[in-house]
Design an enzyme around this catalytic site. Structure first.
Site, PDB file in Angstrom:
ATOM      1  CE1 TYR A  13      -4.186  -1.405   0.410  1.00  0.00           C
ATOM      2  CE2 TYR A  13      -2.953  -3.069   0.951  1.00  0.00           C
ATOM      3  CZ  TYR A  13      -4.453  -2.566   0.692  1.00  0.00           C
ATOM      4  OH  TYR A  13      -5.400  -3.472   0.268  1.00  0.00           O
ATOM      5  CB  VAL A  14       3.943   2.396   1.795  1.00  0.00           C
ATOM      6  CG1 VAL A  14       5.080   3.522   1.734  1.00  0.00           C
ATOM      7  CG2 VAL A  14       2.991   2.670   2.956  1.00  0.00           C
ATOM      8  CD  GLU A 160       4.283   8.334   2.190  1.00  0.00           C
ATOM      9  OE1 GLU A 160       5.393   8.614   1.448  1.00  0.00           O
ATOM     10  OE2 GLU A 160       3.637   9.352   2.250  1.00  0.00           O
ATOM     11  CG  PHE A 161       3.947  11.781   7.339  1.00  0.00           C
ATOM     12  CD1 PHE A 161       3.661  11.314   8.840  1.00  0.00           C
ATOM     13  CD2 PHE A 161       5.355  11.982   6.940  1.00  0.00           C
ATOM     14  CE1 PHE A 161       4.796  11.529   9.553  1.00  0.00           C
ATOM     15  CE2 PHE A 161       6.242  12.043   7.757  1.00  0.00           C
ATOM     16  CZ  PHE A 161       6.121  11.975   9.275  1.00  0.00           C
ATOM     17  CD  GLU A 164      -4.039   1.563   3.467  1.00  0.00           C
ATOM     18  OE1 GLU A 164      -4.989   0.861   3.457  1.00  0.00           O
ATOM     19  OE2 GLU A 164      -3.035   1.047   3.918  1.00  0.00           O
ATOM     20  CB  ALA A 224       1.196   8.208  19.105  1.00  0.00           C
ATOM     21  CB  CYS A 275      -0.661   2.869  10.313  1.00  0.00           C
ATOM     22  SG  CYS A 275      -0.071   2.440   8.824  1.00  0.00           S
ATOM     23  CD  GLN A 277      -4.302  -2.901  17.756  1.00  0.00           C
ATOM     24  OE1 GLN A 277      -5.653  -2.605  17.826  1.00  0.00           O
ATOM     25  NE2 GLN A 277      -4.103  -4.060  17.758  1.00  0.00           N
ATOM     26  CE  LYS A 278       2.518  -1.142  11.378  1.00  0.00           C
ATOM     27  NZ  LYS A 278       3.785  -0.423  11.222  1.00  0.00           N
TER      28      LYS A 278
HETATM   29  P1  NAD Z   1       2.125  -4.349   2.908  1.00  0.00           P
HETATM   30  O1  NAD Z   1       1.955  -5.560   3.680  1.00  0.00           O
HETATM   31  O2  NAD Z   1       1.030  -3.753   1.995  1.00  0.00           O
HETATM   32  O3  NAD Z   1       3.318  -4.340   1.856  1.00  0.00           O
HETATM   33  C1  NAD Z   1       4.769  -4.664   2.102  1.00  0.00           C
HETATM   34  C2  NAD Z   1       5.426  -5.726   0.796  1.00  0.00           C
HETATM   35  O4  NAD Z   1       6.651  -5.903   1.401  1.00  0.00           O
HETATM   36  C3  NAD Z   1       4.496  -6.969   0.803  1.00  0.00           C
HETATM   37  O5  NAD Z   1       3.933  -7.128  -0.406  1.00  0.00           O
HETATM   38  C4  NAD Z   1       5.649  -8.232   1.062  1.00  0.00           C
HETATM   39  O6  NAD Z   1       5.607  -9.222   0.060  1.00  0.00           O
HETATM   40  C5  NAD Z   1       7.150  -7.299   0.795  1.00  0.00           C
HETATM   41  N1  NAD Z   1       8.167  -7.677   1.259  1.00  0.00           N
HETATM   42  C6  NAD Z   1       8.518  -8.349   2.359  1.00  0.00           C
HETATM   43  N2  NAD Z   1      10.040  -8.665   2.540  1.00  0.00           N
HETATM   44  C7  NAD Z   1      10.253  -8.106   1.167  1.00  0.00           C
HETATM   45  C8  NAD Z   1      11.737  -8.345   0.858  1.00  0.00           C
HETATM   46  N3  NAD Z   1      12.769  -8.740   1.370  1.00  0.00           N
HETATM   47  N4  NAD Z   1      11.815  -7.707  -0.305  1.00  0.00           N
HETATM   48  C9  NAD Z   1      10.784  -7.329  -1.266  1.00  0.00           C
HETATM   49  N5  NAD Z   1       9.752  -7.194  -0.483  1.00  0.00           N
HETATM   50  C10 NAD Z   1       9.404  -7.755   0.506  1.00  0.00           C
HETATM   51  O7  NAD Z   1       2.514  -3.145   3.714  1.00  0.00           O
HETATM   52  P2  NAD Z   1       2.341  -1.416   3.671  1.00  0.00           P
HETATM   53  O8  NAD Z   1       0.981  -1.235   4.100  1.00  0.00           O
HETATM   54  O9  NAD Z   1       2.696  -0.963   2.107  1.00  0.00           O
HETATM   55  O10 NAD Z   1       3.525  -0.888   4.599  1.00  0.00           O
HETATM   56  C11 NAD Z   1       4.625  -0.921   4.518  1.00  0.00           C
HETATM   57  C12 NAD Z   1       5.372  -0.073   5.868  1.00  0.00           C
HETATM   58  O11 NAD Z   1       4.859   1.287   5.355  1.00  0.00           O
HETATM   59  C13 NAD Z   1       5.109  -0.367   7.085  1.00  0.00           C
HETATM   60  O12 NAD Z   1       6.048  -0.314   8.040  1.00  0.00           O
HETATM   61  C14 NAD Z   1       3.845   0.588   7.403  1.00  0.00           C
HETATM   62  O13 NAD Z   1       3.853   0.648   8.899  1.00  0.00           O
HETATM   63  C15 NAD Z   1       4.208   1.602   6.800  1.00  0.00           C
HETATM   64  N6  NAD Z   1       3.485   2.433   6.119  1.00  0.00           N
HETATM   65  C16 NAD Z   1       1.941   2.065   5.854  1.00  0.00           C
HETATM   66  C17 NAD Z   1       1.062   2.966   5.656  1.00  0.00           C
HETATM   67  C18 NAD Z   1      -0.169   2.595   5.125  1.00  0.00           C
HETATM   68  O14 NAD Z   1      -1.197   3.467   4.902  1.00  0.00           O
HETATM   69  N7  NAD Z   1      -0.641   1.186   4.619  1.00  0.00           N
HETATM   70  C19 NAD Z   1       1.305   4.461   5.677  1.00  0.00           C
HETATM   71  C20 NAD Z   1       2.523   4.909   6.090  1.00  0.00           C
HETATM   72  C21 NAD Z   1       3.429   3.905   6.333  1.00  0.00           C
HETATM   73  C1  UDX Z   2      -3.004   6.638   8.971  1.00  0.00           C
HETATM   74  C2  UDX Z   2      -2.360   8.226   9.263  1.00  0.00           C
HETATM   75  O1  UDX Z   2      -3.600   9.218   8.896  1.00  0.00           O
HETATM   76  C3  UDX Z   2      -1.371   8.500   7.922  1.00  0.00           C
HETATM   77  O2  UDX Z   2      -0.621   9.654   8.002  1.00  0.00           O
HETATM   78  C4  UDX Z   2      -0.338   7.434   8.411  1.00  0.00           C
HETATM   79  O3  UDX Z   2       0.639   7.575   7.221  1.00  0.00           O
HETATM   80  C5  UDX Z   2      -0.870   5.784   8.165  1.00  0.00           C
HETATM   81  O4  UDX Z   2      -1.809   5.710   9.034  1.00  0.00           O
HETATM   82  P1  UDX Z   2      -4.680   5.563   7.654  1.00  0.00           P
HETATM   83  O5  UDX Z   2      -4.770   4.395   8.495  1.00  0.00           O
HETATM   84  O6  UDX Z   2      -4.658   4.877   6.112  1.00  0.00           O
HETATM   85  O7  UDX Z   2      -3.694   6.734   7.557  1.00  0.00           O
HETATM   86  O8  UDX Z   2      -6.336   6.300   7.665  1.00  0.00           O
HETATM   87  P2  UDX Z   2      -6.824   7.451   8.377  1.00  0.00           P
HETATM   88  O9  UDX Z   2      -7.544   8.203   7.736  1.00  0.00           O
HETATM   89  O10 UDX Z   2      -5.796   8.033   9.475  1.00  0.00           O
HETATM   90  O11 UDX Z   2      -7.852   6.508   9.452  1.00  0.00           O
HETATM   91  C6  UDX Z   2      -7.474   5.673  10.301  1.00  0.00           C
HETATM   92  C7  UDX Z   2      -8.728   5.022  11.035  1.00  0.00           C
HETATM   93  O12 UDX Z   2      -9.198   6.096  11.996  1.00  0.00           O
HETATM   94  C8  UDX Z   2      -9.651   4.649  10.193  1.00  0.00           C
HETATM   95  O13 UDX Z   2     -10.341   3.640  10.522  1.00  0.00           O
HETATM   96  C9  UDX Z   2     -10.713   5.974  10.194  1.00  0.00           C
HETATM   97  O14 UDX Z   2     -12.178   5.590   9.908  1.00  0.00           O
HETATM   98  C10 UDX Z   2     -10.649   6.473  11.614  1.00  0.00           C
HETATM   99  N1  UDX Z   2     -11.002   7.734  11.756  1.00  0.00           N
HETATM  100  C11 UDX Z   2     -10.325   8.674  11.122  1.00  0.00           C
HETATM  101  C12 UDX Z   2     -12.086   7.992  12.786  1.00  0.00           C
HETATM  102  O15 UDX Z   2     -12.717   7.334  13.285  1.00  0.00           O
HETATM  103  N2  UDX Z   2     -12.110   9.369  13.078  1.00  0.00           N
HETATM  104  C13 UDX Z   2     -11.690  10.431  12.736  1.00  0.00           C
HETATM  105  O16 UDX Z   2     -11.790  11.713  12.710  1.00  0.00           O
HETATM  106  C14 UDX Z   2     -10.749  10.031  11.560  1.00  0.00           C
END
Ligand code: NAD
Ligand code: UDX
Length: 462
Positions: A13-14, A160-161, A164, A224, A275, A277-278
């Site tokens: 997703y990132v 990354e901020f 989704e 947080a 993100c 809770q983790k």
């Molecule tokens: P994700 O699970 O969607 O993607 C991670 C990918 O990494 C998987 O497809 C996996 O197969 C791959 N992978 C694992 N080990 C690998 C390796 N050695 N080489 C190549 N690929 C490998 O995760 P995500 O949601 O994209 O999150 C990635 C990171 O970004 C996490 O640390 C998360 O906390 C952070 N982050 C996520 C979001 C979000 O909105 N999802 C936002 C900001 C930061």
């Molecule tokens: C969050 C951060 O916003 C983002 O900056 C970071 O990079 C990844 O984590 P995300 O989890 O994708 O992004 O979505 P976000 O819009 O933050 O919503 C998180 C959860 O909070 C969702 O379940 C949403 O429905 C809920 N939420 C959000 C509320 O219940 N109330 C609000 O006012 C805002």
């Protein structure tokens, strides 16, 4: 150092959206996203991307095959790159020391070992994943100890901020880009090399540079603080229900104070997503590790309150339906953790559905973007027995099919289409009394009442 070739480990997703945006904005840079997961890479190379994000298809289409490539050939991608983003998962550890709190860094470590093994010359390694403070030290030590070709590295933190559902606009026009690096001439040069990539489309005054530890920590703290606002307003939602205050009115009144601000004050059934809770648990564990129990306990409460919010919503449904939902059909509208995404990780819908199933309810679930397979798998992972899912879960193709003959509706995701439902039609379809439990505060209580429903909304009561 001018960056000509970028690789990103992790096409999730990132990694996927972020690299697509870099490729679209920097046509002179070759961008390769590499992942171990063959199905995911095949999907990125197809017309049906593995990630649903408004606007993403067009961004990917503008660059794919030109300067944007998706591959499982991780070694070649690393070898060819000047700069390597590490965007692999960092889930909560489920075993051993720190289980349930610490970040599981095994994917980070294996990525670092592979980079060390394959690299030659000089490379910049960028932590894009969210990681505990000081992870850069671990990465540096792995790189230094395992480089057979004598490669040299600079490690940067560039969290990354994006959120989704709004990833494309967040990437196109971010509030800020944060880059942390070593405070040495080589560190400064690496920071500048990465900053100049972002500067192709982001004003310089929004590119913030700090030391490594500030950057790593800022990501955890940002999440947080955001989650804390939701738990704060959700705690007040319970008080509103008890007193007759309306949580949206309270949120509006306090949000107009410029010191508080209006965003992230929408009461809900609870926050979800991969993100919040983790990352809070990660912060909690860090504080424990640095012997700061008061600080860790403070942040732990944000997660406790969120869990309580989800369970009290279920309790409200069960108590209202005359203390039993056994055999009753309940329409679940929305399963994704928020609107405009197909992601269900930590979605509050999972816990709510699990608990209703344990009460032996029959669930008719509809989500416009989440597949039936995904829903069933999530419930299974949450501990619902397969037989119970087979007998008591129906995944429907629209909201009307889900609400037909239902005793109650629970809205769990704020999809726009739910705001426009034909309430008269739904009321006709349902058993009476027709109950609505709005876990997202998206339906008008006045309108529901006018149509004959018995309606409850978080923070507003009946
Ligand atoms: P994700 O699970 O969607 O993607 C991670 C990918 O990494 C998987 O497809 C996996 O197969 C791959 N992978 C694992 N080990 C690998 C390796 N050695 N080489 C190549 N690929 C490998 O995760 P995500 O949601 O994209 O999150 C990635 C990171 O970004 C996490 O640390 C998360 O906390 C952070 N982050 C996520 C979001 C979000 O909105 N999802 C936002 C900001 C930061
Ligand atoms: C969050 C951060 O916003 C983002 O900056 C970071 O990079 C990844 O984590 P995300 O989890 O994708 O992004 O979505 P976000 O819009 O933050 O919503 C998180 C959860 O909070 C969702 O379940 C949403 O429905 C809920 N939420 C959000 C509320 O219940 N109330 C609000 O006012 C805002």
């Amino acid at each position: 150092m001018k960056i000509q070739s970028i690789c990103c480990l992790g096409a999730g997703y990132v990694g996927g959206p972020t690299m697509a945006m870099i490729a679209a904005k920097c046509p002179d840079i070759q961008v390769t996203v590499a992942d171990l997961n063959e199905a995911r890479i095949a999907a990125w190379n197809s017309d049906t991307l593995p990630v649903y994000e408004p606007g993403l298809d067009a961004i990917v289409a503008s660059a794919v095959g030109k300067n944007l490539h998706f591959t499982t050939d991780i070694r070649s991608a690393i070898a060819a790159a000047d700069l390597i983003f590490v965007s692999v998962g960092t889930p909560t550890k489920s075993y051993g020391i720190g289980a349930g709190r610490a970040a599981d860094l095994r994917y980070i470590e294996s990525a670092a070992r592979l980079i060390a093994e394959v690299s030659e010359g000089h490379k910049i390694i960028v932590e894009k994943s969210t990681i505990p403070v000081k992870t850069a030290t671990a990465i540096k030590s792995i790189l230094a100890a395992n480089s057979p070709h004598g490669a040299t590295f600079q490690v940067l933190s560039n969290p990354e901020f994006l959120a989704e559902g709004t990833a494309v606009e967040d990437l196109e026009c971010p509030d800020r880009i944060l880059i942390g690096g070593e405070t040495t001439p080589e560190g400064h040069a690496a920071v500048e090399a990465l900053a100049s990539v972002y500067a192709k489309w982001i004003p310089r005054d929004r590119i913030l540079t700090t030391n490594l530890w500030s950057s790593e920590l800022s990501k955890l703290v940002a999440n947080a603080f955001l989650a804390q606002r939701i738990s704060s307003i959700n705690s007040i939602s319970a008080l509103c229900e008890a007193t007759g205050a309306d949580v949206d009115e309270v949120a509006r009144a306090i949000g107009m104070d410029s010191r508080i601000g209006p965003k992230f004050l929408k009461a809900s059934v609870g926050f979800g997503g991969s993100c919040f809770q983790k990352d809070i648990l990660n912060l909690v564990y860090l504080c424990e590790s640095f012997n700061l129990p008061h600080v860790s306990e403070y942040w732990r409460q944000v997660v406790h309150l969120n869990d309580w919010q989800k369970s009290r919503f279920v309790e409200k449904i069960v108590r209202t339906l005359y203390n039993t939902v056994n055999g009753k059909r309940i329409a679940i509208l929305g399963f994704a953790f928020k609107k405009d995404t197909n992601d269900t990780r930590e979605s509050p819908a999972i816990q709510v559905c699990r608990d209703l199933l344990h009460e032996r309810a029959h669930l008719a679930i509809y989500d416009p973007r989440v597949s039936a397979e995904n829903i069933r798998e999530d419930l299974m992972i949450a501990g619902v027995p397969r037989e119970l899912i087979e007998s008591n879960v129906e995944v429907c193709s629209d909201a009307y099919a889900a609400t037909e003959n239902a005793h109650a509706i629970a809205t769990l995701t704020e999809w726009d289409e739910f705001r426009a439902l034909d309430l008269a039609r739904i009321f006709e379809l349902m058993l009476k009394p027709a109950f609505v439990f709005d876990g997202r505060g998206i339906l008008s209580l006045d309108s529901l009442k006018a149509h004959g429903f018995d309606a409850f909304a978080i923070g507003k009561g009946f």
